[in-house]
Scaffold this motif. Structure first.
Motif, PDB file in Angstrom:
ATOM      1  N   GLY A  42       0.791  -1.219   0.000  1.00 22.16           N
ATOM      2  CA  GLY A  42       0.000   0.000   0.000  1.00 22.16           C
ATOM      3  C   GLY A  42       0.828   1.276   0.000  1.00 22.16           C
ATOM      4  O   GLY A  42       1.744   1.431   0.802  1.00 22.16           O
ATOM      5  N   ILE A  43       0.482   2.179  -0.902  1.00 21.49           N
ATOM      6  CA  ILE A  43       1.046   3.527  -0.933  1.00 21.49           C
ATOM      7  C   ILE A  43      -0.123   4.490  -0.743  1.00 21.49           C
ATOM      8  O   ILE A  43      -1.107   4.438  -1.490  1.00 21.49           O
ATOM      9  N   VAL A  44      -0.016   5.363   0.248  1.00 21.88           N
ATOM     10  CA  VAL A  44      -1.096   6.289   0.572  1.00 21.88           C
ATOM     11  C   VAL A  44      -0.647   7.706   0.238  1.00 21.88           C
ATOM     12  O   VAL A  44       0.452   8.128   0.628  1.00 21.88           O
ATOM     13  N   PHE A  45      -1.501   8.425  -0.460  1.00 19.66           N
ATOM     14  CA  PHE A  45      -1.207   9.791  -0.882  1.00 19.66           C
ATOM     15  C   PHE A  45      -2.221  10.758  -0.287  1.00 19.66           C
ATOM     16  O   PHE A  45      -3.428  10.470  -0.257  1.00 19.66           O
ATOM     17  N   ASP A  46      -1.742  11.902   0.147  1.00 17.04           N
ATOM     18  CA  ASP A  46      -2.640  13.032   0.356  1.00 17.04           C
ATOM     19  C   ASP A  46      -3.127  13.473  -1.028  1.00 17.04           C
ATOM     20  O   ASP A  46      -2.606  13.026  -2.060  1.00 17.04           O
ATOM     21  N   LEU A  47      -4.102  14.370  -1.058  1.00 18.89           N
ATOM     22  CA  LEU A  47      -4.688  14.771  -2.335  1.00 18.89           C
ATOM     23  C   LEU A  47      -4.282  16.193  -2.729  1.00 18.89           C
ATOM     24  O   LEU A  47      -3.457  16.396  -3.623  1.00 18.89           O
ATOM     25  N   ASP A  48      -4.840  17.186  -2.054  1.00 18.56           N
ATOM     26  CA  ASP A  48      -4.576  18.585  -2.410  1.00 18.56           C
ATOM     27  C   ASP A  48      -3.153  18.976  -2.036  1.00 18.56           C
ATOM     28  O   ASP A  48      -2.714  18.788  -0.903  1.00 18.56           O
ATOM     29  N   GLY A  49      -2.423  19.511  -2.998  1.00 15.64           N
ATOM     30  CA  GLY A  49      -1.046  19.905  -2.759  1.00 15.64           C
ATOM     31  C   GLY A  49      -0.064  18.760  -2.878  1.00 15.64           C
ATOM     32  O   GLY A  49       1.147  18.984  -2.809  1.00 15.64           O
ATOM     33  N   THR A  50      -0.576  17.541  -3.060  1.00 18.04           N
ATOM     34  CA  THR A  50       0.279  16.363  -3.203  1.00 18.04           C
ATOM     35  C   THR A  50       0.135  15.768  -4.599  1.00 18.04           C
ATOM     36  O   THR A  50       1.095  15.716  -5.361  1.00 18.04           O
ATOM     37  N   LEU A  51      -1.064  15.320  -4.929  1.00 14.44           N
ATOM     38  CA  LEU A  51      -1.324  14.824  -6.280  1.00 14.44           C
ATOM     39  C   LEU A  51      -1.810  15.925  -7.206  1.00 14.44           C
ATOM     40  O   LEU A  51      -1.537  15.895  -8.410  1.00 14.44           O
ATOM     41  N   VAL A  52      -2.543  16.877  -6.642  1.00 17.84           N
ATOM     42  CA  VAL A  52      -3.179  17.918  -7.458  1.00 17.84           C
ATOM     43  C   VAL A  52      -2.748  19.302  -6.989  1.00 17.84           C
ATOM     44  O   VAL A  52      -2.741  19.591  -5.786  1.00 17.84           O
ATOM     45  N   ASP A  53      -2.410  20.142  -7.945  1.00 16.50           N
ATOM     46  CA  ASP A  53      -2.092  21.547  -7.678  1.00 16.50           C
ATOM     47  C   ASP A  53      -3.414  22.300  -7.583  1.00 16.50           C
ATOM     48  O   ASP A  53      -3.892  22.888  -8.549  1.00 16.50           O
ATOM     49  N   SER A  54      -4.016  22.277  -6.404  1.00 16.02           N
ATOM     50  CA  SER A  54      -5.381  22.771  -6.211  1.00 16.02           C
ATOM     51  C   SER A  54      -5.467  23.964  -5.274  1.00 16.02           C
ATOM     52  O   SER A  54      -6.567  24.458  -5.007  1.00 16.02           O
ATOM     53  N   LEU A  55      -4.344  24.429  -4.761  1.00 17.10           N
ATOM     54  CA  LEU A  55      -4.398  25.468  -3.737  1.00 17.10           C
ATOM     55  C   LEU A  55      -5.056  26.764  -4.214  1.00 17.10           C
ATOM     56  O   LEU A  55      -5.812  27.374  -3.449  1.00 17.10           O
ATOM     57  N   PRO A  56      -4.822  27.236  -5.451  1.00 13.97           N
ATOM     58  CA  PRO A  56      -5.499  28.472  -5.866  1.00 13.97           C
ATOM     59  C   PRO A  56      -7.021  28.378  -5.797  1.00 13.97           C
ATOM     60  O   PRO A  56      -7.686  29.328  -5.352  1.00 13.97           O
ATOM     61  N   ASP A  57      -7.592  27.249  -6.213  1.00 15.40           N
ATOM     62  CA  ASP A  57      -9.046  27.108  -6.164  1.00 15.40           C
ATOM     63  C   ASP A  57      -9.550  26.991  -4.726  1.00 15.40           C
ATOM     64  O   ASP A  57     -10.627  27.503  -4.391  1.00 15.40           O
ATOM     65  N   ILE A  58      -8.796  26.323  -3.871  1.00 16.00           N
ATOM     66  CA  ILE A  58      -9.186  26.226  -2.462  1.00 16.00           C
ATOM     67  C   ILE A  58      -9.157  27.606  -1.814  1.00 16.00           C
ATOM     68  O   ILE A  58     -10.096  28.008  -1.113  1.00 16.00           O
ATOM     69  N   ILE A  59      -8.096  28.349  -2.051  1.00 14.08           N
ATOM     70  CA  ILE A  59      -7.954  29.659  -1.417  1.00 14.08           C
ATOM     71  C   ILE A  59      -9.021  30.631  -1.912  1.00 14.08           C
ATOM     72  O   ILE A  59      -9.652  31.338  -1.114  1.00 14.08           O
ATOM     73  N   SER A  60      -9.254  30.671  -3.219  1.00 14.45           N
ATOM     74  CA  SER A  60     -10.267  31.597  -3.735  1.00 14.45           C
ATOM     75  C   SER A  60     -11.657  31.228  -3.231  1.00 14.45           C
ATOM     76  O   SER A  60     -12.472  32.115  -2.919  1.00 14.45           O
ATOM     77  N   SER A  61     -11.948  29.942  -3.116  1.00 13.37           N
ATOM     78  CA  SER A  61     -13.245  29.510  -2.593  1.00 13.37           C
ATOM     79  C   SER A  61     -13.370  29.848  -1.114  1.00 13.37           C
ATOM     80  O   SER A  61     -14.444  30.243  -0.642  1.00 13.37           O
ATOM     81  N   PHE A  62     -12.285  29.695  -0.385  1.00 19.43           N
ATOM     82  CA  PHE A  62     -12.286  30.027   1.038  1.00 19.43           C
ATOM     83  C   PHE A  62     -12.554  31.514   1.246  1.00 19.43           C
ATOM     84  O   PHE A  62     -13.323  31.906   2.134  1.00 19.43           O
ATOM     85  N   LEU A  63     -11.947  32.348   0.432  1.00 14.70           N
ATOM     86  CA  LEU A  63     -12.105  33.797   0.579  1.00 14.70           C
ATOM     87  C   LEU A  63     -13.457  34.294   0.076  1.00 14.70           C
ATOM     88  O   LEU A  63     -13.913  35.376   0.480  1.00 14.70           O
ATOM     89  N   HIS A  64     -14.108  33.528  -0.781  1.00 15.21           N
ATOM     90  CA  HIS A  64     -15.402  33.936  -1.327  1.00 15.21           C
ATOM     91  C   HIS A  64     -16.410  34.228  -0.226  1.00 15.21           C
ATOM     92  O   HIS A  64     -17.176  35.198  -0.315  1.00 15.21           O
ATOM     93  N   GLY A  65     -16.422  33.422   0.818  1.00 10.96           N
ATOM     94  CA  GLY A  65     -17.387  33.614   1.892  1.00 10.96           C
ATOM     95  C   GLY A  65     -17.219  34.944   2.599  1.00 10.96           C
ATOM     96  O   GLY A  65     -18.211  35.581   2.987  1.00 10.96           O
ATOM     97  N   PHE A  66     -15.987  35.379   2.779  1.00 13.79           N
ATOM     98  CA  PHE A  66     -15.751  36.673   3.422  1.00 13.79           C
ATOM     99  C   PHE A  66     -16.366  37.797   2.590  1.00 13.79           C
ATOM    100  O   PHE A  66     -17.007  38.706   3.128  1.00 13.79           O
ATOM    101  N   GLU A  67     -16.165  37.724   1.276  1.00  9.81           N
ATOM    102  CA  GLU A  67     -16.738  38.741   0.391  1.00  9.81           C
ATOM    103  C   GLU A  67     -18.259  38.689   0.429  1.00  9.81           C
ATOM    104  O   GLU A  67     -18.930  39.733   0.501  1.00  9.81           O
ATOM    105  N   ALA A  68     -18.817  37.479   0.392  1.00  5.87           N
ATOM    106  CA  ALA A  68     -20.272  37.334   0.375  1.00  5.87           C
ATOM    107  C   ALA A  68     -20.912  37.877   1.646  1.00  5.87           C
ATOM    108  O   ALA A  68     -22.029  38.413   1.608  1.00  5.87           O
ATOM    109  N   LEU A  69     -20.222  37.745   2.765  1.00  3.10           N
ATOM    110  CA  LEU A  69     -20.765  38.204   4.045  1.00  3.10           C
ATOM    111  C   LEU A  69     -20.318  39.614   4.411  1.00  3.10           C
ATOM    112  O   LEU A  69     -20.696  40.135   5.467  1.00  3.10           O
ATOM    113  N   GLY A  70     -19.519  40.235   3.553  1.00  7.75           N
ATOM    114  CA  GLY A  70     -19.051  41.584   3.824  1.00  7.75           C
ATOM    115  C   GLY A  70     -18.064  41.668   4.964  1.00  7.75           C
ATOM    116  O   GLY A  70     -17.997  42.686   5.667  1.00  7.75           O
ATOM    117  N   LEU A  71     -17.260  40.616   5.140  1.00  8.94           N
ATOM    118  CA  LEU A  71     -16.273  40.574   6.220  1.00  8.94           C
ATOM    119  C   LEU A  71     -14.887  40.893   5.676  1.00  8.94           C
ATOM    120  O   LEU A  71     -14.589  40.613   4.507  1.00  8.94           O
TER     121      LEU A  71
END
Length: 253
Positions: free
Chosen positions: A46-75
């Motif tokens: 068995g070889i076990v891999f993390d996903l985000d930042g390990t197999l997939v370069d996904s940090l920009p989409d995670i970060i932009s989605s995370f920040l979206h809520g602040f904008e939506a709530l006016g924070l």
């Protein structure tokens, strides 16, 4: 990576406090690995891999989605680097670090609605990942993902990235202790039906979870945590790509 908004009192008071030190300092280590334990045996495939930042370069989409809520709530929005430093923790724990407590539930809801519609905007497998997974499968290894994402979301994401045919199992974190606890890694190995050899990840949380599960640890520097921070987790290997992993895993007889 970010999971749903389940109770995270333990993560805020316990696991998060030890993430940079790794599971060894917290007393989770199940055994000491010998230098020869990286060599495959018939029982261990068995070889076990993390996903985000390990197999997939996904940090920009995670970060932009995370920040979206602040904008939506006016924070007021935190900086992208503040968010990046927390990736790997459960979603609610991340928001609790950066927003007033009364807004955490709403921020989580915005993320969970927004992210699935945008998780393929910029995310792609890192160079060489498809080839490495293909080679490891051809050599007889069993491959799993172990991620802090919920399992349903992780499987949707893996499918969207075109990695499903290359993995034998995708395990998310669904209401049990998150990394650096070994639970998600152990569940992934149980699903594979084999003992594990390596945990591959890009954060100190991954290294702690892998070591706590009794695996050797392979830290990738192309993801979330910088090399200097990864080094504090004392991984067995600290590498810029998956080449050294392939070199250590010959075809199984």
């Amino acid at each position: 990576m970010p999971s749903g908004c389940s109770a995270v009192a333990r993560s805020l008071s316990g696991w998060a406090a030890v993430s940079a030190r790794g599971a060894r300092d917290a007393g989770y280590v199940s055994r000491t690995l010998s230098p020869d334990s990286s060599l495959p045996s018939r029982a261990a495939r068995g070889i076990v891999f993390d996903l985000d930042g390990t197999l997939v370069d996904s940090l920009p989409d995670i970060i932009s989605s995370f920040l979206h809520g602040f904008e939506a709530l006016g924070l007021p929005s935190p900086g992208a680097e503040q968010v990046r430093a927390l990736i790997g923790e459960p979603l609610e724990a991340m928001y609790a670090e950066l927003a007033p407590g009364e807004h955490v539930a709403a921020l989580c809801a915005h993320y969970r609605e927004y992210y699935p519609r945008h998780f393929t905007d910029h995310s792609r497998p890192f160079p060489g990942v498809v080839e490495a997974l293909t080679t490891l499968r051809e050599r007889g290894y069993l491959l799993a993902v172990a991620t802090t994402k919920r399992t349903d979301m992780a499987r949707r994401f893996v499918e969207a990235m075109g990695l499903s045919p290359l993995l034998h199992h995708v395990q998310g974190t669904d209401g049990f202790a998150h990394k650096p606890a070994p639970d998600v890694v152990l569940r992934a190995l149980a699903a594979l039906g084999t003992q594990g050899l390596w945990m591959v990840g890009d954060t100190t949380l991954d290294m702690g979870a892998g070591r706590a599960a009794g695996l050797r640890t392979y830290a990738l520097t192309w993801g979330t945590h910088p090399k200097e921070l990864l080094r504090t987790a004392e991984p067995d290997l600290l590498e810029p790509d998956l080449g050294a992993l392939l070199a250590r895993l010959p075809p199984l007889g």
